[in-house]
Design an enzyme around this catalytic site. Structure first.
Site, PDB file in Angstrom:
ATOM      1  N   TYR A 151      -5.690   6.417  -8.528  1.00 16.64           N
ATOM      2  CA  TYR A 151      -4.335   5.931  -8.804  1.00 16.64           C
ATOM      3  C   TYR A 151      -4.332   4.412  -8.737  1.00 16.64           C
ATOM      4  CZ  TYR A 151       0.687   5.020  -8.076  1.00 16.64           C
ATOM      5  OH  TYR A 151       1.976   4.544  -8.166  1.00 16.64           O
ATOM      6  N   ASP A 246     -10.561  -1.651  -8.272  1.00 20.58           N
ATOM      7  CA  ASP A 246      -9.225  -1.627  -7.691  1.00 20.58           C
ATOM      8  C   ASP A 246      -9.401  -1.493  -6.173  1.00 20.58           C
ATOM      9  OD1 ASP A 246      -6.188   0.387  -8.127  1.00 20.58           O
ATOM     10  OD2 ASP A 246      -6.785  -1.118  -6.639  1.00 20.58           O
ATOM     11  N   LYS A 274      -1.853  -4.634  -0.446  1.00 20.22           N
ATOM     12  CA  LYS A 274      -1.694  -4.023   0.878  1.00 20.22           C
ATOM     13  C   LYS A 274      -2.035  -4.999   2.009  1.00 20.22           C
ATOM     14  CE  LYS A 274      -2.337   0.604  -1.014  1.00 20.22           C
ATOM     15  NZ  LYS A 274      -1.099   1.380  -0.758  1.00 20.22           N
TER      16      LYS A 274
HETATM   17  P1  KE4 Z   1       1.736  -0.479  -5.438  1.00 19.98           P
HETATM   18  O1  KE4 Z   1       2.253  -0.746  -6.842  1.00 19.98           O
HETATM   19  O2  KE4 Z   1       2.305   0.799  -4.863  1.00 19.98           O
HETATM   20  O3  KE4 Z   1       1.903  -1.662  -4.516  1.00 19.98           O
HETATM   21  O4  KE4 Z   1       0.140  -0.273  -5.549  1.00 19.98           O
HETATM   22  C1  KE4 Z   1      -0.358   0.689  -6.426  1.00 19.98           C
HETATM   23  C2  KE4 Z   1      -1.771   1.042  -6.004  1.00 19.98           C
HETATM   24  C3  KE4 Z   1      -2.826   0.510  -6.722  1.00 19.98           C
HETATM   25  N1  KE4 Z   1      -4.109   0.794  -6.398  1.00 19.98           N
HETATM   26  C4  KE4 Z   1      -4.402   1.606  -5.354  1.00 19.98           C
HETATM   27  C5  KE4 Z   1      -5.825   1.909  -5.032  1.00 19.98           C
HETATM   28  C6  KE4 Z   1      -3.354   2.172  -4.573  1.00 19.98           C
HETATM   29  O5  KE4 Z   1      -3.656   2.992  -3.543  1.00 19.98           O
HETATM   30  C7  KE4 Z   1      -2.019   1.883  -4.904  1.00 19.98           C
HETATM   31  C8  KE4 Z   1      -0.850   2.480  -4.139  1.00 19.98           C
HETATM   32  N2  KE4 Z   1      -1.179   3.384  -3.093  1.00 19.98           N
HETATM   33  C9  KE4 Z   1      -0.160   4.374  -2.768  1.00 19.98           C
HETATM   34  C10 KE4 Z   1      -0.687   5.250  -1.639  1.00 19.98           C
HETATM   35  N3  KE4 Z   1      -1.841   5.970  -1.952  1.00 19.98           N
HETATM   36  C11 KE4 Z   1       1.130   3.733  -2.406  1.00 19.98           C
HETATM   37  C12 KE4 Z   1       2.136   4.652  -1.755  1.00 19.98           C
HETATM   38  C13 KE4 Z   1       3.321   4.908  -2.640  1.00 19.98           C
HETATM   39  O6  KE4 Z   1       3.123   5.116  -3.858  1.00 19.98           O
HETATM   40  O7  KE4 Z   1       4.445   4.891  -2.090  1.00 19.98           O
END
Ligand code: KE4
Length: 436
Positions: A151, A246, A274
């Site tokens: 993701y 990523d 993060k």
């Molecule tokens: P954000 O757009 O949510 O800040 O980041 C997206 C993203 C991109 N790349 C990786 C590897 C990620 O894990 C994420 C977002 N992680 C999720 C949890 N697995 C965020 C939690 C959520 O969607 O509320």
């Protein structure tokens, strides 16, 4: 000693959730928070302190979500709070350059040698979306390879699932995403180099980049096979394709320089987030200078953001990154995480529950399956019902896990050995309960 289950009152959270649902879709601002994967209703948080979350009913939980990864120092770390307060007193946002942006960029460039130039954005989604656009602009090619179960945020071209055959072009995984937007995204199985080799040959000269989580953390935790990341690097070099890591989740988590340091593989571009923002909305993308010099205003590939480089987020990020340079922090994370993993494995064995455990540093996962897990197909074979029962049995004992089998546990520097022991004791009971 764990608190007896079912003592918790959650009346205020129930009322808060009803109120939230009246004005926000699903009552939350990100879907996974709504507990739909595990059933029940979310706990509304009043505050965090160290490794502990407190909900609005006054229940305390040892927190292994850590805001989905950012809080490697724990909640309300005094260095981060002080830095944010100090920055806030000078102004929340200027829409003009500040030296704090340069300072954090210098830290990133020093900590992640593959990054020669970096651009700050406001979310991981923005980071990966922008990195893909830059890769396409730099190479003049349109196709992107990503992997099932990875993701990268909710950018249209990445909300995609594998076409009819793994090597065919992607189809949207969400309504609202036009087929044309995902038509240039190819989705392959994770940890399968042969599929990548075949796809690069089949789409020769058309692929701009491979986008990969170097350690997959969004299908539960699935580490790369030993030959996988070096294999991707070699294939990218052979086909003149960019390799984008990523590291939004793994960056600064699994090693000071992230997964690329741990596995000694140098990507052409990296996405970060993060931890880099210390809990404030902030992310970044960066990489080779020749690639990043394509980014406006240095080059023609457009990307912008009103709040990019926000002074409060920069302050939180600088404080967090500086805290991670202190002696012994990664050794402490490793020690506590190994203690937790060993305890959970022992508890599962004692309860007679089949689990497959994965861990890389302070990211770990317990899959409820009697098989092994190495990609999305094997992760999907897990018993998510049993995970849901385990999740609630832990929640009732004051342990806050991610409300989905397909997420990770995160250990922070605020987790004490005693809190890890409490977690293990709770798991021993929760696993027995889930086994029934
Ligand atoms: P954000 O757009 O949510 O800040 O980041 C997206 C993203 C991109 N790349 C990786 C590897 C990620 O894990 C994420 C977002 N992680 C999720 C949890 N697995 C965020 C939690 C959520 O969607 O509320």
């Amino acid at each position: 000693m764990t608190r007896q289950a079912t003592q918790l009152s959650t009346q205020k959270s129930t009322s808060a959730f009803q109120a939230a649902c009246r004005v926000m879709p699903g009552g939350v601002n990100s879907p996974v928070r709504a507990f739909q994967a595990v059933g029940g209703e979310p706990r509304f948080v009043a505050k965090g302190a160290g490794a502990v979350l407190t909900d609005i009913d006054g229940n305390d939980y040892i927190d292994y979500v850590g805001s989905w990864g950012p809080l490697i120092l724990g909640h309300t770390d005094e260095r981060v709070v002080a830095a944010i307060n100090k920055a806030a007193a000078r102004g929340a946002s200027f829409g003009a350059p500040t030296e704090q942006e340069t300072r954090l960029a210098e830290i990133v460039v020093a900590r992640v040698p593959s990054i020669e130039r970096v651009r700050f954005v406001n979310s991981g989604t923005e980071a990966t979306m922008s990195a893909v656009r830059v890769a396409r602009g730099f190479t003049g090619r349109d196709r992107i390879i990503k992997f099932e179960g990875c993701y990268h945020g909710h950018a249209d071209s990445l909300l995609v699932k594998a076409g009819s055959g793994a090597m065919t072009l992607g189809v949207p995984s969400s309504p609202g995403v036009p087929a044309g937007t995902t038509a240039d995204t190819l989705v392959l199985p994770y940890n399968d180099l042969a599929a990548v080799r075949q796809t690069l040959t089949q789409h020769a000269g058309r692929v701009a980049a491979i986008l990969v989580e170097p350690i997959a953390g969004n299908m539960g935790l699935v580490p790369p096979n030993d030959d996988y990341l070096p294999g991707l690097r070699t294939l990218c070099d052979e086909h003149d394709v960019l390799l984008i890591f990523d590291e939004v989740m793994t960056g600064f988590r699994v090693a000071p320089g992230g997964a690329q340091e741990l596995y000694h593989v140098r990507p052409d571009m990296t996405c970060l987030g993060k931890i880099l923002g210390g809990g404030l909305p902030m992310a970044a993308y960066g990489g080779r200078r020749d690639i990043m010099d394509c980014v406006a205003p240095a080059g023609p590939v457009y990307q912008a953001g009103t709040l990019s480089g926000n002074p409060l987020a920069m302050a939180a990020g600088i404080a967090t990154m500086q805290a991670l340079t202190e002696d012994g922090v990664y050794e402490q994370l490793e020690e506590r995480s190994a203690q937790l993993a060993a305890g959970l494995a022992g508890a599962a064995a004692q309860a007679g529950v089949a689990v497959y455990q994965t861990r890389v540093g302070s990211m770990l996962c317990m899959f409820f399956t009697d098989g092994s897990v190495h990609d999305f197909a094997t992760a999907s074979a897990c018993d998510t019902e049993r995970f849901g029962r385990y999740f609630h049995a832990m929640l009732d004992r004051g342990i806050y896990l991610a409300p989905s089998q397909f997420e990770c546990m995160f250990v922070s520097l605020a987790h004490s050995a005693e809190q890890i022991d409490t977690t293990i004791a709770a798991a021993a009971e929760a696993l027995r309960e889930a086994a029934q």
